[in-house]
Design an enzyme around this catalytic site. Structure first.
Site, PDB file in Angstrom:
ATOM      1  N   ASP A  13      34.987  22.927  58.707  1.00 53.68           N
ATOM      2  CA  ASP A  13      35.864  22.067  59.488  1.00 53.68           C
ATOM      3  C   ASP A  13      36.623  21.162  58.517  1.00 53.68           C
ATOM      4  O   ASP A  13      36.013  20.351  57.810  1.00 53.68           O
ATOM      5  CB  ASP A  13      35.035  21.230  60.466  1.00 53.68           C
ATOM      6  N   ASP A 107      42.270  24.644  61.512  1.00 56.46           N
ATOM      7  CA  ASP A 107      41.463  23.921  60.528  1.00 56.46           C
ATOM      8  C   ASP A 107      39.961  24.138  60.691  1.00 56.46           C
ATOM      9  O   ASP A 107      39.167  23.374  60.135  1.00 56.46           O
ATOM     10  CB  ASP A 107      41.763  22.421  60.616  1.00 56.46           C
ATOM     11  N   GLU A 108      39.568  25.184  61.411  1.00 53.82           N
ATOM     12  CA  GLU A 108      38.146  25.325  61.738  1.00 53.82           C
ATOM     13  C   GLU A 108      37.807  26.805  61.900  1.00 53.82           C
ATOM     14  O   GLU A 108      38.577  27.561  62.491  1.00 53.82           O
ATOM     15  CB  GLU A 108      37.870  24.565  63.043  1.00 53.82           C
TER      16      GLU A 108
END
Length: 362
Positions: A13, A107-108
């Site tokens: 993350d 983003d993860e």
């Protein structure tokens, strides 16, 4: 027959991704409270730096509220093309370590590193190497959670944030979960946590003590899931490139929304997140649905189906606003808002035409 190997799952993350990219690219923003979004009357915070979060500023918050909480807040307009470009860099790094990558957003992602492609001794060592490569390549920090299933890896990635990592081993899993407040469980939002608290369920241990019948009676189909995660159990595999039938985003607000401007801002924030995924995946749907959950848990949806896929960010936002306006002004507070695009037709181009259909209400 031998048992299958214990999975080694990493949840990566990025730390305050959009805001961190802006601080990286503009030295004047470093160490300052930054919000990605617009300070306009109907503006909304798309992302907040850690300096801004210290004042209670968070994503999906109306810009006016954010400025009241942090008068020194600096707004910067979003640069989604840049965020997507950095995301591609990050995912290329993931591919150096595993072929099993399940992106959740720009983003993860979940990574299954059970098969050791790089010859690293441990999954924790692999996570550390990935985080180092991300920083070397992008100048950004990432947090990581490492465990034997996705649920625990997700919990672990929040444990030492920002710029840290944490490992939950099979010997630790059940004890880690039993100590945790249920509101910290991924997938249990504030409303469900409050309902659990009313039933005397405050921790993972309290949740573990409930029978499957009790949980099913009070939480329906989700009861079986709650029964499993209370024991640290999650059999879901990392699914690379899994087909998506829809893309949705929703959020539960810490305070009920009653003002139309705040409600519209919340819907626009959800539409922005949906569009970011759809554009990255090049998957566009013909149906837009807005979900509304009121303070008394009553739920309603509003949907519109177009003649062609939605290929415009502006069109998605305007349809979402039009749909939510059908419940304004609200007769009672709104605790949750969501936007979903469905009916995907990937790779097709179309003019932004709209077929006027009636609203569908549930």
């Amino acid at each position: 027959m031998s048992s299958p190997p214990i999975r080694k799952i990493i949840h990566i993350d990025m730390d305050a991704f959009y805001a961190s990219v802006e601080q990286r690219d503009n030295s004047a923003l470093r160490g300052r409270p930054v919000a990605v979004g617009y300070a306009a009357k109907r503006g909304v915070v798309a992302a907040a730096s850690y300096e801004a979060r210290a004042f209670g500023v968070r994503s999906a918050m109306p810009s006016s509220t954010a400025l009241r909480q942090c008068p020194e807040l600096i707004f910067v307009p979003p640069r989604f093309e840049m965020y997507r470009a950095v995301s591609r860099q990050i995912h290329a790094i993931f591919a150096e370590f595993t072929t099993l990558i399940e992106p959740l957003s720009l983003d993860e992602a979940y990574l299954d590193v059970t098969e050791n492609l790089r010859g690293l001794a441990t999954a924790s060592g692999t996570a550390g190497k990935i985080r180092s490569r991300i920083f070397e390549e992008t100048g950004l920090t990432a947090s990581a959670g490492i465990s034997y299933n996705k649920f625990l890896a997700k919990l672990a990635s929040d444990h030492h944030k920002p710029n840290g990592q944490y490992t939950i081993t099979p010997a630790m899993g059940a004890a880690f979960v039993e100590r945790l407040p249920v509101g910290r469980f991924h997938g249990i939002g504030p409303v469900t946590a409050a309902k659990m608290n009313q039933l005397g369920i405050f921790t993972g241990a309290d949740l573990r003590d409930q029978s499957p019948e009790f949980l099913r009676r009070h939480f329906g189909k989700a009861g079986a899931w709650y029964h499993a995660i209370a024991r640290g159990e999650d059999d879901r595999a990392v699914q690379p490139d899994r087909p998506r039938k829809s893309s949705g985003s929703e959020t539960t607000f810490s305070e009920d929304l009653t003002e139309p401007a705040d409600i519209e801002a919340g819907v626009l924030a959800m539409a922005d997140e949906v569009w970011a995924w759809c554009e990255k995946a090049r998957a566009f749907g013909r149906t837009v649905t807005v979900k509304i959950k009121y303070a008394d848990f009553q739920q309603a949806t509003r949907s519109r189906t177009l003649s062609v896929p939605v290929h415009s960010h502006q069109l998605l936002g305007s349809i979402s606003i039009e749909l939510v306006r059908s419940v304004l002004p609200p007769a009672k507070g709104i605790r949750l808002l969501g936007v979903t695009m469905s009916g995907f037709e990937s790779g097709q181009s179309a003019d932004d035409q709209q077929l006027e259909l009636g609203l569908e209400t549930e």
